[in-house]
Design a protein around this motif. Structure first.
Motif, mmCIF file in Angstrom:
data_model
loop_
_atom_site.group_PDB
_atom_site.id
_atom_site.type_symbol
_atom_site.label_atom_id
_atom_site.label_comp_id
_atom_site.label_asym_id
_atom_site.label_seq_id
_atom_site.Cartn_x
_atom_site.Cartn_y
_atom_site.Cartn_z
ATOM 1 N N PRO A 183 16.161 25.855 -2.948
ATOM 2 C CA PRO A 183 16.313 25.830 -1.734
ATOM 3 C C PRO A 183 16.630 24.737 -0.731
ATOM 4 O O PRO A 183 16.266 23.608 -1.141
ATOM 5 C CB PRO A 183 14.942 26.445 -1.044
ATOM 6 C CG PRO A 183 14.266 26.801 -2.278
ATOM 7 C CD PRO A 183 14.790 25.998 -3.644
ATOM 8 N N VAL A 184 17.489 24.816 0.244
ATOM 9 C CA VAL A 184 17.996 23.774 0.982
ATOM 10 C C VAL A 184 16.627 23.527 1.843
ATOM 11 O O VAL A 184 16.038 24.057 2.429
ATOM 12 C CB VAL A 184 18.915 24.275 1.968
ATOM 13 C CG1 VAL A 184 19.345 23.025 2.745
ATOM 14 C CG2 VAL A 184 20.239 24.699 1.259
ATOM 15 N N PRO A 185 16.548 22.079 2.023
ATOM 16 C CA PRO A 185 15.167 21.562 2.604
ATOM 17 C C PRO A 185 15.772 21.116 4.066
ATOM 18 O O PRO A 185 16.432 20.390 4.309
ATOM 19 C CB PRO A 185 14.926 20.264 1.845
ATOM 20 C CG PRO A 185 16.114 19.812 1.475
ATOM 21 C CD PRO A 185 17.068 20.862 0.859
ATOM 22 N N LEU A 186 14.973 22.158 5.025
ATOM 23 C CA LEU A 186 15.533 21.956 6.380
ATOM 24 C C LEU A 186 14.444 21.234 7.087
ATOM 25 O O LEU A 186 13.468 21.384 7.202
ATOM 26 C CB LEU A 186 15.753 23.492 6.962
ATOM 27 C CG LEU A 186 16.841 24.342 6.491
ATOM 28 C CD1 LEU A 186 16.788 25.540 7.294
ATOM 29 C CD2 LEU A 186 18.214 23.586 6.604
ATOM 30 N N GLY A 187 15.061 20.556 7.975
ATOM 31 C CA GLY A 187 14.413 19.784 9.031
ATOM 32 C C GLY A 187 14.889 20.460 10.540
ATOM 33 O O GLY A 187 15.966 20.547 10.781
ATOM 34 N N ALA A 188 13.697 20.893 11.466
ATOM 35 C CA ALA A 188 14.182 21.465 12.674
ATOM 36 C C ALA A 188 13.404 21.072 13.607
ATOM 37 O O ALA A 188 11.921 20.633 13.509
ATOM 38 C CB ALA A 188 14.246 23.131 12.197
ATOM 39 N N ARG A 198 20.336 28.792 14.310
ATOM 40 C CA ARG A 198 21.839 28.753 13.840
ATOM 41 C C ARG A 198 21.958 28.327 12.256
ATOM 42 O O ARG A 198 22.563 28.903 11.372
ATOM 43 C CB ARG A 198 22.806 27.575 14.655
ATOM 44 C CG ARG A 198 23.214 28.594 15.896
ATOM 45 C CD ARG A 198 23.994 27.791 16.956
ATOM 46 N NE ARG A 198 24.816 28.163 17.666
ATOM 47 C CZ ARG A 198 24.190 29.282 18.753
ATOM 48 N NH1 ARG A 198 22.659 29.145 18.914
ATOM 49 N NH2 ARG A 198 25.101 29.643 19.790
ATOM 50 N N MET A 199 21.164 27.358 11.860
ATOM 51 C CA MET A 199 20.972 26.822 10.574
ATOM 52 C C MET A 199 20.519 27.968 9.739
ATOM 53 O O MET A 199 21.191 28.359 8.610
ATOM 54 C CB MET A 199 19.904 25.710 10.329
ATOM 55 C CG MET A 199 20.519 24.347 10.917
ATOM 56 S SD MET A 199 19.511 23.051 10.453
ATOM 57 C CE MET A 199 17.938 23.185 11.096
ATOM 58 N N ILE A 200 19.293 28.766 10.119
ATOM 59 C CA ILE A 200 18.630 29.777 9.391
ATOM 60 C C ILE A 200 19.872 30.824 9.155
ATOM 61 O O ILE A 200 20.123 31.634 8.113
ATOM 62 C CB ILE A 200 17.705 30.131 9.895
ATOM 63 C CG1 ILE A 200 16.569 29.079 9.740
ATOM 64 C CG2 ILE A 200 16.950 31.480 9.223
ATOM 65 C CD1 ILE A 200 15.194 29.318 10.337
ATOM 66 N N GLU A 201 20.471 31.401 10.249
ATOM 67 C CA GLU A 201 21.388 32.397 10.281
ATOM 68 C C GLU A 201 22.603 32.153 9.307
ATOM 69 O O GLU A 201 23.072 32.993 8.661
ATOM 70 C CB GLU A 201 22.072 32.667 11.623
ATOM 71 C CG GLU A 201 20.978 33.495 12.520
ATOM 72 C CD GLU A 201 21.234 33.314 14.117
ATOM 73 O OE1 GLU A 201 22.582 32.842 14.505
ATOM 74 O OE2 GLU A 201 20.478 33.828 14.980
ATOM 75 N N LEU A 256 28.551 26.049 11.325
ATOM 76 C CA LEU A 256 27.411 26.732 12.320
ATOM 77 C C LEU A 256 28.354 27.128 13.621
ATOM 78 O O LEU A 256 29.337 26.624 14.182
ATOM 79 C CB LEU A 256 26.547 25.518 12.868
ATOM 80 C CG LEU A 256 25.561 25.139 11.533
ATOM 81 C CD1 LEU A 256 25.014 23.679 11.934
ATOM 82 C CD2 LEU A 256 24.682 26.037 11.353
ATOM 83 N N GLU A 257 27.647 28.024 14.224
ATOM 84 C CA GLU A 257 28.152 28.788 15.426
ATOM 85 C C GLU A 257 28.006 27.530 16.598
ATOM 86 O O GLU A 257 27.137 26.941 16.722
ATOM 87 C CB GLU A 257 27.474 30.009 15.775
ATOM 88 C CG GLU A 257 27.495 31.016 14.942
ATOM 89 C CD GLU A 257 28.910 31.571 15.296
ATOM 90 O OE1 GLU A 257 29.536 31.565 16.157
ATOM 91 O OE2 GLU A 257 29.696 31.876 14.189
ATOM 92 N N PRO A 258 28.899 27.573 17.368
ATOM 93 C CA PRO A 258 29.006 26.558 18.578
ATOM 94 C C PRO A 258 27.755 26.892 19.406
ATOM 95 O O PRO A 258 27.474 28.036 19.646
ATOM 96 C CB PRO A 258 30.453 26.390 19.000
ATOM 97 C CG PRO A 258 30.867 27.765 18.939
ATOM 98 C CD PRO A 258 30.246 28.342 17.515
#
Length: 297
Positions: A183-188, A198-201, A256-258
């Motif tokens: 899985p991609v390790p995300l920081g948020a 936006r990252m999750i979508e 990513l969506e703007p």
């Protein structure tokens, strides 16, 4: 040659106050006029533009389509008028200003504008509040903040002066190696952050697994987590740092969506200091060249 119609700034100022404060009585209290005088000014403005500008539903007042179109012009015309007057009344720029910013804008190019403003206006005290955009909008509505920069969940929002698009990008440490098998390790930032959603979508749409490994409210903590190889995240180019690289579609990271960002304030409630800062912010935004544009009707 036909004579051009002039729209007096006092009528435009009254129109803005009625719309932004939600009624003739509230506008009159701020502008120091009676309710009948406010109504007379609105009627005079409607005569000049030859169309109704306001409609009433129960106790609520709304702009007509023509009123919505005029509002964006009115705000800019009054802002420029006040900027010209302040040029000759510089001594009036003083007091406390409460500014709301998303964390990434607090450390990016707006910080330079705010610092320069303080140096040029030593009698003004700035109070800067960093938070999620949804919270900043609420603080502006409740008059807890004077000016905010925030993302826009809808195309039309109250108190909007400028709008621009910001393109988030995927950021990772230059040395970080990512495996498609994991899985991609995300920081948020915290739940409710537009970058987070936006990252999750984007990853869900690409059917790529992810997990949140770092959560924090501040941009510096998130930047350090990325630099240390703990996670990847979404940043703007202004908040990318040496030691980071952009992750692209070829590596499995969809574009990513703007984000649509706006500059918001209640013009009738701003002091001369606030109006001066708005002009400085507008100039600072436009100098960045990030697609800033006035709100069009």
């Amino acid at each position: 040659m036909a004579l051009l119609t002039n729209l007096p700034t006092d009528l435009l100022r009254t129109f803005i106050a009625v719309v932004e404060l939600g009624g003739h009585s509230k506008a009159g209290a701020v502008l120091g006029r009676s309710q009948p005088a406010i109504s007379l000014q609105i009627r005079r403005l409607e005569e000049l533009v030859r169309t109704p500008l306001l409609a009433q539903e129960g106790r609520a007042i709304h702009t007509t389509p023509a009123g919505e179109a005029l509002l964006s012009y009115a705000r800019e015309m009054v802002r420029i008028n006040d900027e010209a007057v302040r040029y000759f009344h510089r001594s009036e720029v003083q007091g406390v200003l409460r500014i709301g910013l998303p964390t990434d804008y607090a450390v990016a190019f707006l910080q330079n504008t705010l610092t320069r403003f303080l140096h040029q206006n030593p009698d003004v005290d700035l109070e800067i509040h960093c938070d999620l955009s949804r919270e900043l909008h609420q603080h502006l509505r409740s008059d807890d903040l004077d000016i905010i920069v925030a993302t826009m969940p809808t195309a039309r929002m109250p108190y909007l002066s400028r709008v621009w698009d910001e393109q988030p990008i995927w950021a990772a440490a230059e040395s970080l190696e990512l495996s498609h098998a994991r899985p991609v390790p995300l920081g948020a930032h915290l739940e409710g952050c537009d970058y987070r959603s936006r990252m999750i979508e984007a990853l869900d749409a690409a059917e790529r697994r992810w997990r949140i490994v770092y959560t924090g409210p501040g941009i510096s903590g998130l930047q350090n987590a990325v630099l240390n190889g703990l996670c990847v995240t979404a940043l703007t180019r202004a908040t990318m740092m040496p030691g980071m690289r952009e992750l692209r579609e070829a590596e499995g990271f969809p574009k990513l969506e703007p984000l649509r960002i706006g500059l918001f304030y209640k013009h009738p409630r701003l002091s001369p200091a606030g109006l001066q800062l708005v002009s400085d912010l507008v100039a600072g935004l436009e100098s960045v060249g990030s697609g800033v544009r006035p709100l069009q009707g």
